[in-house]
Design an enzyme around this catalytic site. Structure first.
Site, PDB file in Angstrom:
ATOM      1  N   HIS A 136       0.011   6.362   6.730  1.00  0.00           N
ATOM      2  CA  HIS A 136       1.324   6.518   7.514  1.00  0.00           C
ATOM      3  C   HIS A 136       2.227   5.835   6.675  1.00  0.00           C
ATOM      4  CE1 HIS A 136       0.071   2.282   8.691  1.00  0.00           C
ATOM      5  NE2 HIS A 136      -0.903   2.798   9.492  1.00  0.00           N
ATOM      6  N   HIS A 152       1.128   2.438   5.004  1.00  0.00           N
ATOM      7  CA  HIS A 152       0.158   2.644   3.710  1.00  0.00           C
ATOM      8  C   HIS A 152       1.016   3.206   2.608  1.00  0.00           C
ATOM      9  CE1 HIS A 152      -2.921   3.770   6.843  1.00  0.00           C
ATOM     10  NE2 HIS A 152      -3.456   2.694   6.297  1.00  0.00           N
TER      11      HIS A 152
END
Ligand code: AMP
Length: 275
Positions: free
Chosen positions: A31, A34
């Site tokens: 997501h 990250h």
């Protein structure tokens, strides 16, 4: 982008990278949290390596190892678009053998807060991170403040084991409604997601109290717990520590972390605020 699955494949690909390397270890289901780590690694290094491995040794009996979200194809696409040079996606038998030498989390800092709710969790985290840091041999490795205690223990491990890789802390990325991004948010129903918002709101309340001059940590904690109890299923802990993870009675500006762990339905969420 080179996708590697075995140690040999990874080592061959790694040898082709001649220049500074930033490394982002993850468990996948990527997501924007990250992605922010990957972007920072990209800004600060010539090459970026990402690993995706759902590490079994950091999950306790009865936790969500078997249903942990997996999005292999989407993850590959995200990494490719983000300009990752090597994506390492090993299986468990690549990373572990029988009767392994073990890394143990420190007896106090590894067994409070997350380590108390999830005893042994950090042994597994440190073991896999040690393996990955040694394998990748990066100049810098990027970890989110979202997992504050994990970040602190990995920083300590790098120091205690004289690792060459610098550990770089990265800010928490939130959704528009304030919920910290997490791969586990997909478990939440619509109603549970609403209830989960009490977690960032409790941190917001703490921040407002501090801004208005309240430095007493018990009072701040109690008012956070009151708010959380309006909707979450269970408050696992609300604690206020300094950057060495020692409980403190008074807020120390620039040296405080306020941490929350709560269950919403059956989903366990963590969040924190660095003051
Ligand atoms: P995970 O895949 O959950 O193991 O996370 C991989 C890395 O991403 C860890 O260093 C996490 O702390 C970091 N991370 C996860 N969620 C966020 C977020 N919302 N903001 C910033 N970093 C995050």
């Amino acid at each position: 982008m080179i996708v590697t699955k075995t140690i040999d494949e990874f080592k061959i690909a790694r040898k082709t990278l001649k220049g500074s390397i930033g490394f982002v270890p993850t468990m996948g289901a990527l997501h924007k949290g990250h992605l922010s780590l990957i972007q920072k690694a990209k800004e600060e290094n010539e090459f970026v390596v990402v690993s995706i491995f759902v590490n079994p040794t950091q999950f306790l009996e009865g936790e969500d190892l078997d249903r942990y979200p997996k999005k292999e194809e989407a993850d590959k696409e995200i990494c490719k678009l983000a300009g990752v040079d090597i994506l390492f996606m090993p299986t468990s038998d690549v990373m572990y053998s029988n009767d392994e030498l073990k890394i143990m989390a420190p007896k106090i800092r590894g067994y409070i807060l997350e380590g108390s709710s999830r005893p042994g969790h950090f042994d597994g985290v440190l073991q896999i991170v040690m393996k990955l840091l040694n394998l990748v041999g990066a100049d810098k490795a990027y970890f989110g403040k979202k997992d504050a205690q994990q970040l602190s223990l990995i920083t300590q491990m790098a120091r205690n084991y004289f690792l060459e890789t610098s550990i770089i802390p990265c800010d928490i990325i939130r959704d528009n409604d304030g919920l910290a991004l997490s791969s586990r948010n997909v478990y939440l129903s619509k109603e549970e997601r609403q209830a989960a918002l009490l977690i960032p709101r409790s941190l917001q309340r703490a921040s407002e109290k501090i801004s208005s001059g309240e430095f007493n940590t018990s009072k701040i904690k109690n008012s956070m717990i009151d708010l959380l109890r309006e909707g979450v299923s269970a408050v696992e802990y609300v604690e206020i520590v300094n950057r060495d993870f020692k409980l403190i009675d008074e807020i120390e500006i620039g040296n405080t972390i306020i941490l929350v762990a709560a269950k919403v339905g059956t989903t366990r969420l963590i969040d924190n605020l660095w003051i």
